[in-house]
Design a protein around this motif. Structure first.
Motif, PDB file in Angstrom:
ATOM      1  N   SER A  69      33.402  41.403  53.706  1.00  6.49           N
ATOM      2  CA  SER A  69      33.619  41.603  52.267  1.00  6.49           C
ATOM      3  C   SER A  69      35.087  41.971  52.041  1.00  6.49           C
ATOM      4  O   SER A  69      35.815  42.259  53.001  1.00  6.49           O
ATOM      5  N   GLY A  70      35.484  42.013  50.775  1.00  2.53           N
ATOM      6  CA  GLY A  70      36.835  42.475  50.452  1.00  2.53           C
ATOM      7  C   GLY A  70      36.979  43.964  50.736  1.00  2.53           C
ATOM      8  O   GLY A  70      38.044  44.424  51.169  1.00  2.53           O
ATOM      9  N   THR A  71      35.912  44.716  50.483  1.00  3.68           N
ATOM     10  CA  THR A  71      35.937  46.157  50.769  1.00  3.68           C
ATOM     11  C   THR A  71      36.125  46.381  52.268  1.00  3.68           C
ATOM     12  O   THR A  71      36.931  47.226  52.688  1.00  3.68           O
ATOM     13  N   LEU A 131      39.738  45.737  53.210  1.00  7.30           N
ATOM     14  CA  LEU A 131      40.626  46.872  52.922  1.00  7.30           C
ATOM     15  C   LEU A 131      40.454  47.966  53.978  1.00  7.30           C
ATOM     16  O   LEU A 131      41.430  48.509  54.493  1.00  7.30           O
ATOM     17  N   THR A 160      41.819  49.588  38.729  1.00 10.86           N
ATOM     18  CA  THR A 160      41.492  48.708  39.855  1.00 10.86           C
ATOM     19  C   THR A 160      39.983  48.587  39.894  1.00 10.86           C
ATOM     20  O   THR A 160      39.304  48.928  38.922  1.00 10.86           O
ATOM     21  N   PHE A 161      39.445  48.095  41.003  1.00  9.78           N
ATOM     22  CA  PHE A 161      38.004  48.093  41.203  1.00  9.78           C
ATOM     23  C   PHE A 161      37.674  49.241  42.152  1.00  9.78           C
ATOM     24  O   PHE A 161      38.497  49.588  42.999  1.00  9.78           O
ATOM     25  N   ALA A 214      36.231  49.564  44.778  1.00 12.49           N
ATOM     26  CA  ALA A 214      36.363  49.284  46.221  1.00 12.49           C
ATOM     27  C   ALA A 214      37.688  49.792  46.781  1.00 12.49           C
ATOM     28  O   ALA A 214      37.747  50.193  47.946  1.00 12.49           O
ATOM     29  N   SER A 215      38.736  49.790  45.965  1.00  8.24           N
ATOM     30  CA  SER A 215      40.052  50.205  46.471  1.00  8.24           C
ATOM     31  C   SER A 215      40.009  51.641  46.977  1.00  8.24           C
ATOM     32  O   SER A 215      40.475  51.932  48.069  1.00  8.24           O
ATOM     33  N   VAL A 238      47.549  46.974  43.496  1.00  6.52           N
ATOM     34  CA  VAL A 238      46.400  46.091  43.302  1.00  6.52           C
ATOM     35  C   VAL A 238      46.828  45.015  42.302  1.00  6.52           C
ATOM     36  O   VAL A 238      47.171  45.324  41.160  1.00  6.52           O
ATOM     37  N   CYS A 260      42.674  41.172  46.141  1.00  6.88           N
ATOM     38  CA  CYS A 260      41.311  40.638  46.070  1.00  6.88           C
ATOM     39  C   CYS A 260      41.062  39.795  44.820  1.00  6.88           C
ATOM     40  O   CYS A 260      40.306  38.834  44.848  1.00  6.88           O
ATOM     41  N   GLN A 261      41.706  40.170  43.712  1.00  9.53           N
ATOM     42  CA  GLN A 261      41.457  39.470  42.434  1.00  9.53           C
ATOM     43  C   GLN A 261      42.485  38.385  42.143  1.00  9.53           C
ATOM     44  O   GLN A 261      42.450  37.793  41.070  1.00  9.53           O
ATOM     45  N   ASP A 265      34.010  37.534  47.255  1.00  8.66           N
ATOM     46  CA  ASP A 265      32.668  37.816  46.725  1.00  8.66           C
ATOM     47  C   ASP A 265      32.332  36.799  45.639  1.00  8.66           C
ATOM     48  O   ASP A 265      33.126  35.910  45.327  1.00  8.66           O
ATOM     49  N   LYS A 271      34.868  35.942  42.650  1.00 11.43           N
ATOM     50  CA  LYS A 271      36.296  35.792  42.887  1.00 11.43           C
ATOM     51  C   LYS A 271      36.721  34.306  42.820  1.00 11.43           C
ATOM     52  O   LYS A 271      35.873  33.417  42.785  1.00 11.43           O
TER      53      LYS A 271
HETATM   54  C1  LIG Z   1      36.382  42.478  44.363  1.00 12.52           C
HETATM   55  C2  LIG Z   1      37.422  43.493  44.675  1.00 12.52           C
HETATM   56  C3  LIG Z   1      37.418  44.219  45.867  1.00 12.52           C
HETATM   57  C4  LIG Z   1      36.284  44.224  46.851  1.00 12.52           C
HETATM   58  O1  LIG Z   1      35.777  43.050  47.233  1.00 12.52           O
HETATM   59  P1  LIG Z   1      34.231  42.869  47.657  1.00 12.52           P
HETATM   60  O2  LIG Z   1      34.309  41.553  48.385  1.00 12.52           O
HETATM   61  O3  LIG Z   1      33.413  42.790  46.414  1.00 12.52           O
HETATM   62  O4  LIG Z   1      33.867  43.980  48.555  1.00 12.52           O
HETATM   63  C5  LIG Z   1      38.474  45.069  46.123  1.00 12.52           C
HETATM   64  N1  LIG Z   1      39.475  45.242  45.242  1.00 12.52           N
HETATM   65  C6  LIG Z   1      39.506  44.575  44.076  1.00 12.52           C
HETATM   66  C7  LIG Z   1      40.650  44.788  43.147  1.00 12.52           C
HETATM   67  C8  LIG Z   1      38.467  43.695  43.744  1.00 12.52           C
HETATM   68  O5  LIG Z   1      38.483  43.093  42.561  1.00 12.52           O
END
Ligand SMILES: *Cc1c(COP(=O)(O)O)cnc(C)c1O
Length: 398
Positions: A60-62, A65, A86-87, A89-90, A131, A159-160, A183, A186
């Motif tokens: 995943s993006g999380t 990171l 941000t989201f 997850a950061s 971000v 990620c975005q 995800d 995206k």
């Molecule tokens: C989507 C997103 C993430 C995390 O990605 P996942 O794949 O959903 O875990 C992290 N940072 C930002 C800014 C995001 O938009």
């Protein structure tokens, strides 16, 4: 914005290649997989597409990171400066390695304000994490300069903003490391997935091992791999990588459509002098997943959002200021440190401080901001019609 809008025969073909052999894991089973290595192929494609020497896929993006922090050696007690917009997850990733998220103001670029970053630097600061929100980029020159002066690491949460560039370089490939998320919503999707990109071989090797329990991946026999350091399981599966492989080949098409639709919409909204637009650091490099714009006051922006909702056309227009996932104002779980497991004292103290921290500069920006998501499926007539509807609503509330 999302690649899922263009899901089709190409994705099915790549997934079927994997289903034919039944080898769903990215490592091992060399004979049985009959030459099908979708994760490796996608990593090579990422290196080529974004012009970076090293790419490590993750689940995943999380996870990307978290992996990047580990690979950069960021952990207990280290402060990471990141934006208030941000989201979630950061900061989840920062906390997961024992580090401390230090949130600072954003400006009309909707990304880190370099002056706010400078003011937040302490002896514990280890990393700056811009971000690249909503398809567009942070002021990388200013942030790189700050990192150089203060000997800090630069990790880009891109990620975005897959496909966005800053002065000719892809965002996510400029700092010590950078991440994308794949995800479901995206710009390109694997269903679930992410990647860490870096220009540094050691950081890459750290990512490679960390995402697979510390395996060094040096021998042919997985069971005989050595473990030079502790790791985790953040592996992507071959099925997910297969979807991404089909998607990445469509990225140029996605970007062209986004940019075209975004510009049409921007031209329409530009006819209203009270509307202003996001400060985009490199206009040509904007990936245009969103058009982000401002009204003169919070009241007028709220009135716009309410009117759009009443007419059932708010979909695709995001008022982040009231959003639970994206802005400090609603991150009550973070501000009250609601963790299932004990956080460190340093983490708890810093999270408590967020309650009294002044975010009025960010508030003044975010309370007037609307981001309009750009669909890949709109026809030109639909963009124009959407723009004109928005125009009518804006005029009615001004
Ligand atoms: C989507 C997103 C993430 C995390 O990605 P996942 O794949 O959903 O875990 C992290 N940072 C930002 C800014 C995001 O938009």
């Amino acid at each position: 914005m999302p690649g899922f809008e263009f899901f089709g025969a190409e994705e099915r073909k790549e997934v079927n290649d994997v289903l034919e052999t039944g080898i769903l894991m990215r490592y091992g089973f060399d004979a049985a997989r009959k030459g099908i290595w979708k994760s490796q192929e996608l990593e090579q494609e990422i290196c080529k597409t974004f012009n970076t020497p090293y790419a490590q896929l993750t689940s995943s993006g999380t996870a990307a990171l978290t992996t990047a922090f580990a690979a950069l050696g960021i952990g207990a007690g280290d402060e990471v400066i990141m934006p208030s917009f941000t989201f979630v997850a950061s900061f989840e990733a920062v906390l997961s390695v024992g580090a401390i998220p230090v949130l600072v103001d954003v400006d009309e670029s909707l990304t880190l304000n370099p002056d706010a970053v400078k003011k937040a630097i302490t002896t514990k600061t280890k990393c700056i994490m811009p971000v690249h929100m909503c398809g567009s980029m942070a002021n990388m020159d200013a942030l790189q300069q700050i990192c150089k002066e203060h000997h800090l690491l630069l990790l880009e949460d891109a990620c975005q903003s897959i496909g966005a560039t800053y002065k000719g370089k892809h965002v996510g490939t400029i700092g010590d490391a950078g991440t994308f998320s794949f995800d479901f919503v995206k710009t390109i999707t694997c269903a679930e997935g992410g990647v860490v990109m870096t220009n540094n071989k050691t950081i890459y090797e750290n990512c490679d091992g960390f995402t697979d329990h510390g395996h060094d991946h040096k021998g042919a026999d997985r069971g005989a791999d050595l473990h030079p350091f502790l790791g985790y399981n953040f592996r992507i599966s071959e099925l997910h990588a297969a979807v991404g492989l089909a998607q990445i080949k469509k990225l140029d098409t996605f970007l062209a459509i986004q940019r075209k639709n975004c510009n049409i919409l921007k031209d329409i909204l530009s006819t209203i002098p009270e509307v202003s637009f996001r400060n985009v650091q490199d206009v040509e490099g904007d990936s245009c997943t969103f058009l982000s714009w401002f009204l003169p006051t919070e009241d007028k922006t709220r009135a716009f959002a309410a009117a759009m909702k009443a007419q059932n056309i708010m979909a695709g227009n995001f008022y982040w200021y009231d959003n639970n996932w994206h802005y400090i104002k609603k991150w009550d779980h973070l501000k009250s440190a609601k963790s299932l497991y004990p956080l460190t004292d340093a983490q708890k103290t810093s999270l408590e401080k967020l309650n009294s921290q002044d975010f009025s500069i960010s508030d003044a920006v975010m309370s007037r901001c609307i981001s309009t998501a750009i669909s890949l499926l709109w026809t030109e007539e639909q963009v124009i019609s959407k723009g004109n509807k928005m125009l009518e609503v804006i005029k009615s509330i001004l």
